[in-house]
Design a protein around this motif. Structure first.
Motif, PDB file in Angstrom:
ATOM      1  N   MET A  81       0.851  -1.207   0.000  1.00 49.87           N
ATOM      2  CA  MET A  81       0.000   0.000   0.000  1.00 49.87           C
ATOM      3  C   MET A  81       0.874   1.240   0.000  1.00 49.87           C
ATOM      4  N   SER A  82       0.689   2.138  -0.940  1.00 48.33           N
ATOM      5  CA  SER A  82       1.481   3.356  -1.046  1.00 48.33           C
ATOM      6  C   SER A  82       0.846   4.469  -0.230  1.00 48.33           C
ATOM      7  N   ARG A  83       1.669   5.375   0.217  1.00 47.02           N
ATOM      8  CA  ARG A  83       1.199   6.511   0.998  1.00 47.02           C
ATOM      9  C   ARG A  83       0.792   7.627   0.040  1.00 47.02           C
ATOM     10  N   GLN A  84      -0.505   8.001   0.072  1.00 49.39           N
ATOM     11  CA  GLN A  84      -1.002   9.058  -0.807  1.00 49.39           C
ATOM     12  C   GLN A  84      -0.965  10.426  -0.135  1.00 49.39           C
ATOM     13  N   LYS A  85      -1.012  10.446   1.187  1.00 50.41           N
ATOM     14  CA  LYS A  85      -1.022  11.711   1.908  1.00 50.41           C
ATOM     15  C   LYS A  85       0.119  11.723   2.913  1.00 50.41           C
ATOM     16  N   ALA A  86       1.164  12.446   2.587  1.00 48.96           N
ATOM     17  CA  ALA A  86       2.306  12.521   3.501  1.00 48.96           C
ATOM     18  C   ALA A  86       3.124  13.763   3.184  1.00 48.96           C
ATOM     19  N   ILE A  87       3.756  14.284   4.224  1.00 47.31           N
ATOM     20  CA  ILE A  87       4.723  15.359   4.099  1.00 47.31           C
ATOM     21  C   ILE A  87       6.042  14.834   4.632  1.00 47.31           C
ATOM     22  N   TYR A  88       7.062  14.823   3.793  1.00 45.59           N
ATOM     23  CA  TYR A  88       8.392  14.378   4.212  1.00 45.59           C
ATOM     24  C   TYR A  88       9.298  15.600   4.352  1.00 45.59           C
ATOM     25  N   ILE A  89       9.893  15.758   5.533  1.00 43.23           N
ATOM     26  CA  ILE A  89      10.821  16.851   5.780  1.00 43.23           C
ATOM     27  C   ILE A  89      12.233  16.270   5.861  1.00 43.23           C
ATOM     28  N   VAL A  90      13.047  16.511   4.859  1.00 48.01           N
ATOM     29  CA  VAL A  90      14.433  16.028   4.843  1.00 48.01           C
ATOM     30  C   VAL A  90      15.294  17.125   5.449  1.00 48.01           C
ATOM     31  N   CYS A  91      15.934  16.830   6.582  1.00 53.63           N
ATOM     32  CA  CYS A  91      16.540  17.940   7.306  1.00 53.63           C
ATOM     33  C   CYS A  91      17.763  17.540   8.127  1.00 53.63           C
ATOM     34  N   SER A  92      18.494  18.566   8.501  1.00 57.62           N
ATOM     35  CA  SER A  92      19.610  18.503   9.439  1.00 57.62           C
ATOM     36  C   SER A  92      20.015  19.942   9.714  1.00 57.62           C
ATOM     37  N   PRO A  93      20.482  20.242  10.932  1.00 52.90           N
ATOM     38  CA  PRO A  93      20.984  21.586  11.192  1.00 52.90           C
ATOM     39  C   PRO A  93      22.405  21.793  10.686  1.00 52.90           C
ATOM     40  N   ARG A  94      22.967  20.781  10.025  1.00 59.41           N
ATOM     41  CA  ARG A  94      24.349  20.820   9.580  1.00 59.41           C
ATOM     42  C   ARG A  94      24.421  20.882   8.056  1.00 59.41           C
ATOM     43  N   GLN A  95      25.521  21.460   7.555  1.00 60.57           N
ATOM     44  CA  GLN A  95      25.757  21.535   6.122  1.00 60.57           C
ATOM     45  C   GLN A  95      26.367  20.248   5.591  1.00 60.57           C
ATOM     46  N   ARG A  96      26.181  20.028   4.298  1.00 64.01           N
ATOM     47  CA  ARG A  96      26.882  18.981   3.551  1.00 64.01           C
ATOM     48  C   ARG A  96      26.723  17.579   4.150  1.00 64.01           C
ATOM     49  N   VAL A  97      25.472  17.243   4.477  1.00 64.73           N
ATOM     50  CA  VAL A  97      25.196  15.896   4.963  1.00 64.73           C
ATOM     51  C   VAL A  97      24.327  15.108   3.983  1.00 64.73           C
ATOM     52  N   GLY A  98      24.009  15.702   2.807  1.00 65.74           N
ATOM     53  CA  GLY A  98      23.278  14.977   1.772  1.00 65.74           C
ATOM     54  C   GLY A  98      21.787  15.250   1.730  1.00 65.74           C
ATOM     55  N   LYS A  99      21.343  16.357   2.298  1.00 66.29           N
ATOM     56  CA  LYS A  99      19.899  16.636   2.332  1.00 66.29           C
ATOM     57  C   LYS A  99      19.290  16.694   0.936  1.00 66.29           C
ATOM     58  N   THR A 100      19.909  17.470   0.044  1.00 63.76           N
ATOM     59  CA  THR A 100      19.320  17.650  -1.281  1.00 63.76           C
ATOM     60  C   THR A 100      19.348  16.364  -2.088  1.00 63.76           C
ATOM     61  N   LEU A 101      20.420  15.601  -1.985  1.00 68.13           N
ATOM     62  CA  LEU A 101      20.495  14.332  -2.705  1.00 68.13           C
ATOM     63  C   LEU A 101      19.401  13.383  -2.242  1.00 68.13           C
ATOM     64  N   ILE A 102      19.177  13.319  -0.936  1.00 69.41           N
ATOM     65  CA  ILE A 102      18.142  12.435  -0.395  1.00 69.41           C
ATOM     66  C   ILE A 102      16.757  12.924  -0.795  1.00 69.41           C
ATOM     67  N   ALA A 103      16.532  14.240  -0.748  1.00 74.65           N
ATOM     68  CA  ALA A 103      15.238  14.782  -1.166  1.00 74.65           C
ATOM     69  C   ALA A 103      14.988  14.515  -2.649  1.00 74.65           C
ATOM     70  N   ARG A 104      16.020  14.640  -3.467  1.00 70.29           N
ATOM     71  CA  ARG A 104      15.898  14.331  -4.897  1.00 70.29           C
ATOM     72  C   ARG A 104      15.482  12.882  -5.100  1.00 70.29           C
ATOM     73  N   ALA A 105      16.211  11.991  -4.465  1.00 74.75           N
ATOM     74  CA  ALA A 105      15.948  10.559  -4.649  1.00 74.75           C
ATOM     75  C   ALA A 105      14.555  10.189  -4.145  1.00 74.75           C
ATOM     76  N   LEU A 106      14.146  10.763  -3.014  1.00 67.74           N
ATOM     77  CA  LEU A 106      12.821  10.463  -2.476  1.00 67.74           C
ATOM     78  C   LEU A 106      11.723  10.955  -3.409  1.00 67.74           C
ATOM     79  N   THR A 107      11.867  12.171  -3.928  1.00 71.66           N
ATOM     80  CA  THR A 107      10.869  12.709  -4.850  1.00 71.66           C
ATOM     81  C   THR A 107      10.766  11.833  -6.094  1.00 71.66           C
TER      82      THR A 107
END
Length: 235
Positions: free
Chosen positions: A1-27
């Motif tokens: 069963m896939s999730r149709q209603k969800a908000i995913y927050i990809v985050c960290s208070p630190r720089q250069r830990v891969g946030k954008t890469l992970i958000a790209r892959a998840l999207t």
């Protein structure tokens, strides 16, 4: 069963830990699964995610009241679109402060939307403190620790990012070799397109993308199991 209603927050208070890469892959994982998705690039000084996925990404501004209202209205809209937030380190504190002040997690739950925080761990003690504080301040969030193998050995720091659910493992994001990273960082590169177009001999990049997508699929199953257990406990 896939999730149709969800908000995913990809985050960290630190720089250069891969946030954008992970958000790209998840999207791209959500889109490849046949679901609608929109990503929000909340990076005041660097809209990298928008640069990679311009057709599926909106730049978000939380420095103004109008920008805040526009973003939060989009997040809890009555639709079947999965939302992914690439939250820059500079916006981290303000975003979660606003989220708490307006009660977004509570309103989302009322509308049947789960808010999932994918918190990327790292060895800096300040990250572990922020992780614990986020969980205490907004317990309604589905908090999920993420281990990016590029950062450090998991045994060196991930015990400081325990899952709120005993026995539940973190999401593991496999390390990319410098050569593969140079490929995925090219403008216009798409993980899903690569799987579709390169159907000949399997490559290391095939293995990496498929493994990452499996991680996200297993994450969704664990989150659904969380919801089922909570629902049973409330009866």
């Amino acid at each position: 069963m896939s999730r149709q209603k969800a908000i995913y927050i990809v985050c960290s208070p630190r720089q250069r830990v891969g946030k954008t890469l992970i958000a790209r892959a998840l999207t791209e994982f959500i889109l490849a699964d046949g679901r609608a998705a929109i990503a929000f690039d909340v990076n005041p000084n660097n809209a990298a995610l928008y640069g990679f996925l311009p057709r599926n990404t909106a730049r978000a501004d939380i420095e103004t009241t109008r920008g805040q209202m526009a973003l939060f209205d989009e997040l809890i809209a009555e639709d079947e679109v999965v939302k992914v937030i690439d939250l820059g380190d500079q916006a981290f504190d303000k975003f979660f402060r606003l989220l708490r002040q307006i009660g977004l997690a509570e309103e989302a739950r009322r509308r049947g939307i789960d808010v999932v925080t994918l918190f990327i761990g790292d060895p800096d003690p300040r990250s572990a403190d922020s992780y614990a504080q986020t969980h205490r301040a907004i317990p309604q969030l589905s908090l999920v620790p993420v281990h990016n193998e590029f950062i450090a050995n998991m045994q060196d720091y991930m015990e400081s990012f325990p899952s709120p659910v005993p026995g539940e493992r973190p999401v593991r994001f496999l390390v990319l070799s410098p050569f593969l990273k140079s490929i995925v960082d090219r403008p216009g590169f798409s993980f899903d397109d690569y799987l579709d177009r390169h159907t000949g001999a399997r490559t290391e990049l095939h293995e990496w993308i498929e493994r990452v997508f499996v991680e996200f699929r297993e994450l969704e199953l664990r989150l659904l199991l969380r919801e089922l257990k909570t629902s049973i406990a409330l009866r």
